[in-house]
Design an enzyme around this catalytic site. Structure first.
Site, short mmCIF file in Angstrom:
data_model
loop_
_atom_site.label_atom_id
_atom_site.label_comp_id
_atom_site.label_asym_id
_atom_site.label_seq_id
_atom_site.Cartn_x
_atom_site.Cartn_y
_atom_site.Cartn_z
N LYS A 1 39.68 50.27 30.74
CA LYS A 1 40.30 48.96 30.96
C LYS A 1 40.72 48.79 32.41
O LYS A 1 41.81 48.31 32.72
CB LYS A 1 41.51 48.80 30.03
N CYS A 2 39.84 49.16 33.31
CA CYS A 2 40.12 49.16 34.75
C CYS A 2 39.18 48.17 35.44
O CYS A 2 38.09 47.91 34.95
CB CYS A 2 39.89 50.59 35.28
N GLY A 3 39.60 47.67 36.57
CA GLY A 3 38.72 46.80 37.36
C GLY A 3 37.43 47.50 37.77
O GLY A 3 36.42 46.86 38.02
#
Length: 162
Positions: free
Chosen positions: A34-36
């Site tokens: 759930k990271c950029g």
């Protein structure tokens, strides 16, 4: 000492000695779902497809230490990687990369090739370590370094063993 001296835990809880990858060039990456930077899974998988038959593998290590961006269970992480990015490289059990609970592999990687200003700390998800066929850490890449920009470095290491 080299990377082959370490044992890691697979997503299903089994011990995996890294000497199983002896003779391969490896890109070791702390990952998060759930990271950029999560779309880098696409590029990592492309590197895996391009170079796996030439003696290369990506090794993914999920970590929840940066903004709690890897909250899932090991099973959920495996499913996410397979369903969303069709990942075929090994994604191991969730670990810590910083602090007193940091996995010994990551303690070694950070000492072998410190980051900017000789800082050993991992700054964020998708920090990458390139390891040669002898288990020596040769390069550290920042999270924003895209997998495709590492392809030439991988090719050079693979070629140096041809």
């Amino acid at each position: 000492m080299n990377v082959y001296d370490f044992t890691v835990t697979t997503a299903d809880g089994k011990e995996q000695p890294l000497d199983a990858y002896q003779g391969k060039v490896m890109l070791i990456v702390n990952t998060a779902s759930k990271c950029g930077f999560t779309p880098q899974y696409t590029g990592l998988q492309e590197l895996q497809k391009k170079f796996s038959e030439k003696g290369f593998t990506v090794l993914g290590f999920p970590c929840n230490q940066f903004g709690h961006q890897e909250p899932g269970t090991n099973e959920e992480i495996q499913e996410f990687c397979k369903m969303t990015y069709d990942v075929t490289f090994p994604v191991f059990g969730k670990i810590d990369v910083n602090g007193s609970e940091a996995h010994p592999l990551y303690k070694y990687l950070k000492q072998a090739v410190p980051g900017i200003l000789n800082s050993e700390a991992i700054k964020w998800n998708f920090t990458k370590f390139l390891v040669d066929q002898k288990g020596k850490v040769v390069q550290r890449y920042a999270p924003q370094t895209t997998p495709d920009s590492i392809a030439d470095d991988i090719e050079k290491l693979i070629g140096s063993n041809a």
